[in-house]
Write a protein that holds these residues in place. Structure first.
Motif, PDB file in Angstrom:
ATOM      1  N   SER A   1      -0.794   9.014   4.852  1.00  0.00           N
ATOM      2  CA  SER A   1       0.218  10.055   4.683  1.00  0.00           C
ATOM      3  C   SER A   1      -0.429  11.286   4.082  1.00  0.00           C
ATOM      4  N   HIS A   2      -0.360  12.379   4.821  1.00  0.00           N
ATOM      5  CA  HIS A   2      -0.912  13.652   4.349  1.00  0.00           C
ATOM      6  C   HIS A   2       0.184  14.619   3.928  1.00  0.00           C
ATOM      7  N   ARG A   3       1.437  14.157   4.003  1.00  0.00           N
ATOM      8  CA  ARG A   3       2.548  15.053   3.696  1.00  0.00           C
ATOM      9  C   ARG A   3       3.551  14.417   2.733  1.00  0.00           C
ATOM     10  N   HIS A   4       4.255  13.396   3.188  1.00  0.00           N
ATOM     11  CA  HIS A   4       5.366  12.847   2.406  1.00  0.00           C
ATOM     12  C   HIS A   4       4.920  12.045   1.186  1.00  0.00           C
ATOM     13  N   ARG A   5       3.862  11.270   1.300  1.00  0.00           N
ATOM     14  CA  ARG A   5       3.445  10.406   0.183  1.00  0.00           C
ATOM     15  C   ARG A   5       1.986  10.605  -0.201  1.00  0.00           C
ATOM     16  N   GLY A   6       1.412  11.701   0.256  1.00  0.00           N
ATOM     17  CA  GLY A   6       0.033  12.018  -0.089  1.00  0.00           C
ATOM     18  C   GLY A   6      -0.315  13.396   0.437  1.00  0.00           C
ATOM     19  N   THR A   7      -1.575  13.736   0.356  1.00  0.00           N
ATOM     20  CA  THR A   7      -2.081  15.014   0.854  1.00  0.00           C
ATOM     21  C   THR A   7      -3.348  14.724   1.657  1.00  0.00           C
ATOM     22  N   PRO A   8      -3.841  15.683   2.414  1.00  0.00           N
ATOM     23  CA  PRO A   8      -5.103  15.433   3.115  1.00  0.00           C
ATOM     24  C   PRO A   8      -6.246  15.079   2.158  1.00  0.00           C
ATOM     25  N   GLU A   9      -6.230  15.666   0.957  1.00  0.00           N
ATOM     26  CA  GLU A   9      -7.282  15.389  -0.022  1.00  0.00           C
ATOM     27  C   GLU A   9      -7.105  14.028  -0.696  1.00  0.00           C
ATOM     28  N   HIS A  10      -5.848  13.612  -0.893  1.00  0.00           N
ATOM     29  CA  HIS A  10      -5.517  12.339  -1.541  1.00  0.00           C
ATOM     30  C   HIS A  10      -4.437  11.640  -0.714  1.00  0.00           C
ATOM     31  N   PRO A  11      -4.827  11.072   0.424  1.00  0.00           N
ATOM     32  CA  PRO A  11      -3.811  10.475   1.294  1.00  0.00           C
ATOM     33  C   PRO A  11      -3.144   9.249   0.671  1.00  0.00           C
ATOM     34  N   GLY A  12      -1.881   9.115   0.993  1.00  0.00           N
ATOM     35  CA  GLY A  12      -1.145   7.909   0.641  1.00  0.00           C
ATOM     36  C   GLY A  12      -1.087   7.007   1.855  1.00  0.00           C
ATOM     37  N   LEU A  13      -0.304   5.947   1.755  1.00  0.00           N
ATOM     38  CA  LEU A  13      -0.093   5.031   2.878  1.00  0.00           C
ATOM     39  C   LEU A  13       1.395   4.872   3.120  1.00  0.00           C
ATOM     40  N   VAL A  14       1.790   4.940   4.374  1.00  0.00           N
ATOM     41  CA  VAL A  14       3.172   4.686   4.749  1.00  0.00           C
ATOM     42  C   VAL A  14       3.194   3.634   5.864  1.00  0.00           C
TER      43      VAL A  14
ATOM     44  N   LEU B   1      -4.205  -0.554  -2.347  1.00  0.00           N
ATOM     45  CA  LEU B   1      -3.777  -0.276  -3.717  1.00  0.00           C
ATOM     46  C   LEU B   1      -4.391   1.018  -4.242  1.00  0.00           C
ATOM     47  N   ARG B   2      -5.638   1.243  -3.960  1.00  0.00           N
ATOM     48  CA  ARG B   2      -6.294   2.480  -4.410  1.00  0.00           C
ATOM     49  C   ARG B   2      -5.555   3.702  -3.881  1.00  0.00           C
ATOM     50  N   LEU B   3      -5.239   3.695  -2.605  1.00  0.00           N
ATOM     51  CA  LEU B   3      -4.542   4.827  -1.994  1.00  0.00           C
ATOM     52  C   LEU B   3      -3.122   4.976  -2.547  1.00  0.00           C
ATOM     53  N   ILE B   4      -2.408   3.880  -2.652  1.00  0.00           N
ATOM     54  CA  ILE B   4      -1.012   3.916  -3.108  1.00  0.00           C
ATOM     55  C   ILE B   4      -0.919   4.381  -4.558  1.00  0.00           C
ATOM     56  N   ARG B   5      -1.802   3.886  -5.405  1.00  0.00           N
ATOM     57  CA  ARG B   5      -1.757   4.207  -6.842  1.00  0.00           C
ATOM     58  C   ARG B   5      -1.988   5.690  -7.127  1.00  0.00           C
ATOM     59  N   HIS B   6      -2.780   6.349  -6.309  1.00  0.00           N
ATOM     60  CA  HIS B   6      -3.251   7.692  -6.645  1.00  0.00           C
ATOM     61  C   HIS B   6      -2.728   8.790  -5.734  1.00  0.00           C
ATOM     62  N   SER B   7      -1.616   8.568  -5.046  1.00  0.00           N
ATOM     63  CA  SER B   7      -1.153   9.594  -4.117  1.00  0.00           C
ATOM     64  C   SER B   7       0.308   9.967  -4.355  1.00  0.00           C
ATOM     65  N   THR B   8       0.546  11.248  -4.176  1.00  0.00           N
ATOM     66  CA  THR B   8       1.884  11.829  -4.274  1.00  0.00           C
ATOM     67  C   THR B   8       1.974  12.918  -3.211  1.00  0.00           C
ATOM     68  N   GLY B   9       3.118  12.978  -2.554  1.00  0.00           N
ATOM     69  CA  GLY B   9       3.344  14.006  -1.539  1.00  0.00           C
ATOM     70  C   GLY B   9       4.652  14.720  -1.789  1.00  0.00           C
ATOM     71  N   GLU B  10       5.092  15.486  -0.811  1.00  0.00           N
ATOM     72  CA  GLU B  10       6.307  16.283  -1.011  1.00  0.00           C
ATOM     73  C   GLU B  10       7.560  15.430  -1.167  1.00  0.00           C
ATOM     74  N   SER B  11       7.520  14.169  -0.753  1.00  0.00           N
ATOM     75  CA  SER B  11       8.672  13.276  -0.935  1.00  0.00           C
ATOM     76  C   SER B  11       8.532  12.372  -2.152  1.00  0.00           C
TER      77      SER B  11
END
Length: 184
Positions: free
Chosen positions: A42-55, A132-142
């Protein structure tokens, strides 16, 4: 545009707890041929391109318990436009009409958003530590990725759906929270 008088939409992640559209009814449903997985960066809702999340995505193979929403045909054009904007903004998902079996036994065609496994944001199968690494450290616009994962797990459990892989991730996040509380 849709194969039945009142179209149905299949939710397997945030659509379950935040559909964002009016519906006539919802029912627990089974989709065969695809499974829920945290497989999309996720590069938008739950992360950013620099710190991607997972959806979540619906990946090829297996089956998925989720929720089917029946939508009033007269409202479908607006709801479809909303879903396109929500789910298709980056081309990570592809829409497909799939048979789903409702909890009551009825089979209906439902619009489902399947992961495009050729897309650059498709993460594929990541091991638990990387998820877990990705989920713990990501925040996006949602919001925070941890909130997204926990909300989905809680709503699935409320429906009586035990997603083993998801519950393993939530258990690790809970252990993080306990560790932080013990340090405070």
């Amino acid at each position: 545009m849709h194969p039945t008088a009142n179209p149905w939409v299949f939710g397997y992640g945030s659509l379950i707890w935040n559909p964002g559209f009016a519906f006539l009814r919802s029912e627990k449903a089974l989709l065969r041929g695809a499974h829920r997985s945290l497989s999309i960066y996720s590069h938008r809702h739950r992360g950013t391109p620099e710190h991607p999340g997972l959806v979540f995505g619906l990946s090829h193979g297996g089956s998925c318990l989720g929720v089917a929403f029946e939508v009033e045909a007269a409202r479908w054009p607006q709801i479809f436009d909303y879903l396109q904007e929500r789910e298709q903004d980056r081309g990570v998902y592809r829409e497909a009409w799939r048979n789903v079996t409702l909890a009551g036994g009825l089979s209906v065609k439902a619009l489902a958003y399947l992961v495009n496994e050729q897309h650059a944001q498709f993460a594929g199968r990541l091991d638990l530590d990387e998820q877990l690494r990705l989920i713990r450290h990501s925040t996006g616009e949602s919001g925070r990725n941890t909130e997204y994962v926990r909300n989905t797990a809680e709503h699935l459990l409320a429906l009586g759906i035990r997603d083993k892989a998801l519950l393993q991730i939530v258990a690790a996040l809970d252990a993080d929270a306990e560790l932080l509380a013990a340090r405070a």
